[in-house]
Design a protein around this motif. Structure first.
Motif, mmCIF file in Angstrom:
data_model
loop_
_atom_site.group_PDB
_atom_site.id
_atom_site.type_symbol
_atom_site.label_atom_id
_atom_site.label_comp_id
_atom_site.label_asym_id
_atom_site.label_seq_id
_atom_site.Cartn_x
_atom_site.Cartn_y
_atom_site.Cartn_z
ATOM 1 N N ARG A 27 0.831 -1.207 0.000
ATOM 2 C CA ARG A 27 0.000 0.000 0.000
ATOM 3 C C ARG A 27 0.866 1.257 0.000
ATOM 4 N NH1 ARG A 27 -3.154 -2.129 3.353
ATOM 5 N NH2 ARG A 27 -2.128 -1.373 5.227
ATOM 6 N N ASP A 28 1.911 1.257 0.862
ATOM 7 C CA ASP A 28 2.818 2.414 0.945
ATOM 8 C C ASP A 28 3.543 2.667 -0.372
ATOM 9 O OD1 ASP A 28 2.037 2.675 3.584
ATOM 10 O OD2 ASP A 28 3.907 1.870 4.415
ATOM 11 N N ALA A 29 3.756 1.601 -1.127
ATOM 12 C CA ALA A 29 4.433 1.732 -2.423
ATOM 13 C C ALA A 29 3.457 2.088 -3.538
ATOM 14 C CB ALA A 29 5.166 0.434 -2.761
ATOM 15 N N GLY A 30 2.167 2.116 -3.217
ATOM 16 C CA GLY A 30 1.170 2.424 -4.236
ATOM 17 C C GLY A 30 0.831 1.240 -5.117
ATOM 18 N N GLY A 31 1.110 0.042 -4.633
ATOM 19 C CA GLY A 31 0.870 -1.168 -5.427
ATOM 20 C C GLY A 31 -0.553 -1.662 -5.319
ATOM 21 N N PRO A 32 -0.941 -2.522 -6.236
ATOM 22 C CA PRO A 32 -2.290 -3.093 -6.215
ATOM 23 C C PRO A 32 -2.437 -4.110 -5.082
ATOM 24 C CG PRO A 32 -1.008 -4.105 -7.959
ATOM 25 C CD PRO A 32 -0.149 -3.004 -7.374
ATOM 26 N N GLY A 33 -3.653 -4.237 -4.581
ATOM 27 C CA GLY A 33 -3.920 -5.132 -3.461
ATOM 28 C C GLY A 33 -3.551 -6.576 -3.701
ATOM 29 N N HIS A 34 -3.671 -7.044 -4.947
ATOM 30 C CA HIS A 34 -3.372 -8.454 -5.217
ATOM 31 C C HIS A 34 -1.892 -8.797 -5.058
ATOM 32 C CE1 HIS A 34 -2.487 -6.795 -9.269
ATOM 33 N NE2 HIS A 34 -1.610 -7.775 -9.306
ATOM 34 N N LEU A 35 -1.025 -7.791 -5.033
ATOM 35 C CA LEU A 35 0.412 -8.049 -4.918
ATOM 36 C C LEU A 35 0.802 -8.539 -3.521
ATOM 37 C CD1 LEU A 35 3.276 -7.925 -6.111
ATOM 38 C CD2 LEU A 35 3.326 -5.480 -5.503
ATOM 39 N N ALA A 36 0.155 -8.027 -2.497
ATOM 40 C CA ALA A 36 0.532 -8.371 -1.121
ATOM 41 C C ALA A 36 0.437 -9.865 -0.822
ATOM 42 C CB ALA A 36 -0.289 -7.552 -0.131
ATOM 43 N N PRO A 37 -0.692 -10.516 -1.106
ATOM 44 C CA PRO A 37 -0.728 -11.951 -0.802
ATOM 45 C C PRO A 37 0.245 -12.762 -1.659
ATOM 46 C CG PRO A 37 -2.800 -11.234 -1.802
ATOM 47 C CD PRO A 37 -1.980 -10.017 -1.544
ATOM 48 N N GLN A 38 0.542 -12.280 -2.853
ATOM 49 C CA GLN A 38 1.517 -12.973 -3.688
ATOM 50 C C GLN A 38 2.906 -12.910 -3.058
ATOM 51 O OE1 GLN A 38 1.067 -10.964 -7.450
ATOM 52 N NE2 GLN A 38 -0.760 -12.129 -8.009
ATOM 53 N N LEU A 39 3.291 -11.735 -2.570
ATOM 54 C CA LEU A 39 4.610 -11.584 -1.937
ATOM 55 C C LEU A 39 4.685 -12.367 -0.637
ATOM 56 C CD1 LEU A 39 5.324 -7.794 -2.570
ATOM 57 C CD2 LEU A 39 6.244 -9.760 -3.821
ATOM 58 N N ALA A 40 3.612 -12.331 0.145
ATOM 59 C CA ALA A 40 3.607 -13.077 1.406
ATOM 60 C C ALA A 40 3.712 -14.578 1.149
ATOM 61 C CB ALA A 40 2.344 -12.752 2.204
ATOM 62 N N LEU A 41 2.984 -15.060 0.178
ATOM 63 C CA LEU A 41 3.034 -16.475 -0.174
ATOM 64 C C LEU A 41 4.426 -16.873 -0.662
ATOM 65 C CD1 LEU A 41 1.453 -19.111 -0.471
ATOM 66 C CD2 LEU A 41 0.790 -18.355 -2.754
#
Length: 186
Positions: A138-152
């Motif tokens: 979010r702080d980087a201005g990225g789309p929401g779908h990116l977070a679970p991909q990075l966490a996974l």
């Protein structure tokens, strides 16, 4: 630190080391007593059951994880670098001599099916990590779908590195994260 706090810290750090190296079920309270130098009576006064001690170890691990991750992220410059700092943090951890994978995953695999409190503590830590990564995205201005991909990707790297004993897994996961980030921002 008073005597009770010191005893708690000694018992938890000892149990953490033993449980992580040998597994929770393989380590009896007598082994914790012997290695910590704290009497069994005192241990049970501090932690009335082994489950209570396991939960204290998981809280300790959560604090260690959160502190290490926050330090790595804080050292990164740009918002994108902060997302990648997660994988730099993993790279350092994977190179530690006693690395045996994620204690949360290990404890869940060993106890989670039969211990709802351990399962809940592990789920909370994993959810907290996912929220942290979501904040970085979010702080980087990225789309929401990116977070679970990075966490996974980070979770998978931990398991793979533990099984293969290859610390280079973190670099491979970081390269994949760079690709995901680049594609998400195009």
């Amino acid at each position: 630190m008073n005597n009770e706090e010191a005893a708690r810290a000694r018992v938890v750090s000892t149990a953490d080391r033993l449980f992580y190296a040998q597994g929770v079920q393989a380590v009896g309270m007598d082994a914790v007593r012997s290695a910590s130098g704290v009497s069994l009576k005192r241990i049970y006064a501090l932690y009335p059951s082994k489950d209570d001690l396991v939960l204290a170890v998981l809280r300790h691990r959560t604090e260690q994880w959160n502190t290490g991750l926050a330090k790595a992220v804080a050292a990164a410059g740009t918002p994108r670098d902060k997302m990648l700092a997660v994988f730099d943090f993993l790279a350092e951890w994977f190179r530690e001599d006693d690395f045996r994978g994620c204690a949360f995953i290990n404890f869940f695999g060993e106890l989670g099916g039969g211990n709802s409190k351990v399962a809940a503590a592990v789920r909370e830590q994993k959810t907290s990590f996912q929220r942290h990564v979501a904040g970085l995205v979010r702080d980087a201005g990225g789309p929401g779908h990116l977070a679970p991909q990075l966490a996974l990707l980070a979770e998978g790297a931990q398991t793979t590195a533990a099984i293969t004993r290859d610390p280079g897994t973190a670099a491979q996961a970081r390269a994949a994260a760079e690709t995901l980030i680049r594609c998400a921002f195009e």
